[in-house]
Design an enzyme around this catalytic site. Sequence first.
Site, PDB file in Angstrom:
ATOM      1  N   CYS A 278      26.027  -3.574   1.361  1.00 60.78           N
ATOM      2  CA  CYS A 278      27.847  -3.966   1.422  1.00 60.78           C
ATOM      3  C   CYS A 278      27.500  -4.496   2.978  1.00 60.78           C
ATOM      4  O   CYS A 278      28.397  -5.515   2.627  1.00 60.78           O
ATOM      5  CB  CYS A 278      28.346  -3.175   0.803  1.00 60.78           C
ATOM      6  N   ASN A 279      27.303  -3.543   3.802  1.00 59.33           N
ATOM      7  CA  ASN A 279      27.990  -3.672   5.506  1.00 59.33           C
ATOM      8  C   ASN A 279      26.696  -4.701   6.093  1.00 59.33           C
ATOM      9  O   ASN A 279      27.648  -5.818   6.941  1.00 59.33           O
ATOM     10  CB  ASN A 279      27.165  -2.396   5.958  1.00 59.33           C
TER      11      ASN A 279
END
Length: 342
Positions: free
Chosen positions: A149-150
């Site tokens: 997600c990052n």
Amino acid sequence: MAHKIAILGASGYTGAELVRLIALHPNMEIAALSGERKAGLAMAEVFPHLRHLELPALCRIDEIDFSEIDLCFCALPHKTSQEVIRALPRNMKIVDLSADFRLRDPGDYEKWYGNQHAALEQQDEAVYGLTEFYRDEIRSARLVAGTGCNAATGQYALRPLIAAGVIDLDDIILDLKCAVSGAGRSLRENLLHAELSEGYNAYAIGGTHRHLGEFDQEFSRLAGRPVQVQFTPHLIPANRGILATVYVKGEAQVIHETFAAAYRGEPFVQLLPLGEAPSTHHVRGSNHVHIGVTADRIEGRAIVIAALDNLTKGSSGQALQNANLMLGEDETEGLMMPPLFP
């Protein structure tokens, strides 16, 4: 006839998010849900917010009959995914939400995750799952590796700029804030409410965060030479959301025009007017990513800010977007819900 879907690891946050999204999909039917530690329980017992849905009970993976499953979402922990996916039927499509197939080089996987790769044959066929940039490959893939997600947030903010050569590739600073659900559902002392709320801290400082492996791989591949960003993630006392602030050398107007050209027609990427900044509030619970560009007071420098929901666009929504492509469905099916506000 609806596609039959299995979700492995349905007792975690990303598994529950997949159930929430697929419940709105007209052409998908959830046929099996696994949760090793919660086997035998109804989803309503594990996630009461899903009690209105008719769902199969959680079971062990070895209890699932995969012969009629069209696509399997694998929302299992790192390392476990390789072992499980290696044993799944070869004729079944798979979207993996873990890190186990994101890094093309098995040596890079061992470097960042500390384990030898256990499914090299499957790694050779895996397609990186950042939909907007690998759409054609995903359509024909059997196995798609969802991004971190990052890593997804940082790439939306930087890929078009690196590809177009409009920023200095040797001077990129990525400062990122992530909500606590990005750490998963397992009990940890530092994630207790009393120890997390009213605070804000950096972690994996100095280049130790595992998603750097994805940044190195993808940015270097785009540039045709090594590219390393300076990256510091921070944990914030929020349930959902990621906000990435990226400091670059480049002209803000040119950067904004580059984004406008790159993301024109993309249903889930919203470019804000020049000078406006996004907020995690404005993407919560949605599959959208918002991007803003502002000129810095220092001439020749700019600030790019990207916001997305880590559980949706950063993970489960991205996974469903990819599954739609793999199954020949409209890419946006089940994903056009507006963000939740406030």
